[in-house]
Design an enzyme around this catalytic site. Structure first.
Site, PDB file in Angstrom:
ATOM      1  N   HIS A 227       0.846  -1.196   0.000  1.00 38.01           N
ATOM      2  CA  HIS A 227       0.000   0.000   0.000  1.00 38.01           C
ATOM      3  C   HIS A 227       0.878   1.242   0.000  1.00 38.01           C
ATOM      4  O   HIS A 227       2.090   1.177   0.253  1.00 38.01           O
ATOM      5  CB  HIS A 227      -0.920   0.023   1.234  1.00 38.01           C
ATOM      6  N   CYS A 228       0.265   2.376  -0.259  1.00 35.00           N
ATOM      7  CA  CYS A 228       0.940   3.672  -0.114  1.00 35.00           C
ATOM      8  C   CYS A 228      -0.069   4.629   0.512  1.00 35.00           C
ATOM      9  O   CYS A 228      -0.636   4.326   1.556  1.00 35.00           O
ATOM     10  CB  CYS A 228       1.495   4.161  -1.445  1.00 35.00           C
ATOM     11  N   GLN A 229      -0.320   5.756  -0.143  1.00 43.15           N
ATOM     12  CA  GLN A 229      -1.338   6.680   0.353  1.00 43.15           C
ATOM     13  C   GLN A 229      -2.660   6.492  -0.378  1.00 43.15           C
ATOM     14  O   GLN A 229      -3.731   6.617   0.206  1.00 43.15           O
ATOM     15  CB  GLN A 229      -0.850   8.133   0.204  1.00 43.15           C
ATOM     16  N   TRP A 255      -3.114   4.258   3.026  1.00 43.34           N
ATOM     17  CA  TRP A 255      -3.049   5.046   4.267  1.00 43.34           C
ATOM     18  C   TRP A 255      -4.156   6.095   4.349  1.00 43.34           C
ATOM     19  O   TRP A 255      -4.565   6.508   5.436  1.00 43.34           O
ATOM     20  CB  TRP A 255      -1.688   5.713   4.445  1.00 43.34           C
TER      21      TRP A 255
END
Length: 268
Positions: A227-229, A255
């Site tokens: 995942h990231c943002q 996130w």
């Protein structure tokens, strides 16, 4: 056509362009696409692949919206999609992940994207691509490489899931705050997406990606959730993991969802 590799070099793609089953989708910035793209490539804005609704804009659009997008690019069961972009693979990866989510397995990533294509001196065109829309119907595949916040929480204590956080170190540590709460998912390993690109080789995936990740503790022994943002950067890390044969899924809420939920566990 069934032998086309997942990671496709520019020199491998060039002779394939004459095949009608090949459809190149360019997710570069519109200005860059219009300035010169692979002949026959269709430009696609990345916004078409994301729900765009806060607090988690990176989630999938509705199935109805995905159907519209896939019809517009002329997707059929026989189409082999080659994705490229101008930034090293994030948006291209997002398209390929979306195809996998809907069960379409015929796809490749142009290694290095338009940076590598242009630096190889291969042909460019400024003509708009003409595409005949398809009548495909889209649905989410049973084996979609996707995981949600609830599933991650349920597995945190089972020791059978590895979290790959593709954000910057400052986001990971909580120094940079981009949600209601800062930090990272407990036990997550931070490897920023750009670390898997080789700037000396026109942003291609680094040749030692497997050893590099293993040194960080990401070795494919467990299922991986990346995942990231907003599942843009992590679309590239998903692609890298898949190219290495790792069991990898993506958390599209990322996130922007996890950090805005009131009760998700967080480490700083």
């Amino acid at each position: 056509m069934s032998q086309i590799p997942l990671i496709l070099e520019p020199e491998q793609l060039a002779p394939l362009l004459e095949h009608e089953e090949i459809r190149v989708i360019d997710l570069s910035a519109p200005a860059n696409y219009h300035a010169g793209h692979i002949p026959g490539a269709l430009g696609l804005p990345f916004q078409a692949l994301m729900a765009g609704t806060p607090p988690a804009p990176g989630k999938l659009p509705s199935v109805e919206r995905l159907t519209e997008v896939m019809r517009a690019i002329g997707l059929t069961p026989e189409t082999h999609i080659v994705a490229c972009d101008d930034e090293g693979g994030g948006w291209a990866g997002r398209l390929l992940w979306t195809l996998d989510v809907i069960g379409h397995k015929k796809y490749s990533y142009l290694n290095g994207g338009m940076v590598a294509w242009k630096n190889a001196g291969l042909p460019l065109s400024t003509e708009e691509a003409a595409v005949t829309p398809s009548d495909i119907t889209v649905e989410i595949a049973n084996d979609a490489p996707m995981i949600d916040a609830q599933q991650i929480q349920q597995r945190l204590d089972q020791n059978d899931l590895q979290i790959w956080d593709a954000r910057s170190p400052a986001e990971y540590t909580g120094e940079r705050i981009v949600a209601m709460r800062a930090g990272h998912i407990p036990g997550a390993i931070n490897c920023e997406w750009t670390q898997l690109m080789d700037p000396q080789r026109d942003l291609r995936i680094r040749t030692d990606a497997k050893a590099f990740l293993a040194a960080l503790g990401i070795d494919g022994e467990k299922e991986i959730a990346t995942h990231c943002q907003s599942h843009h950067r992590s679309a590239f890390t998903w692609l890298v993991g898949k190219s290495l044969g790792y069991p990898i899924k993506a958390y599209p809420g990322s996130w922007s969802e996890w950090g805005n939920l009131p009760d998700t566990p967080i480490e700083i």
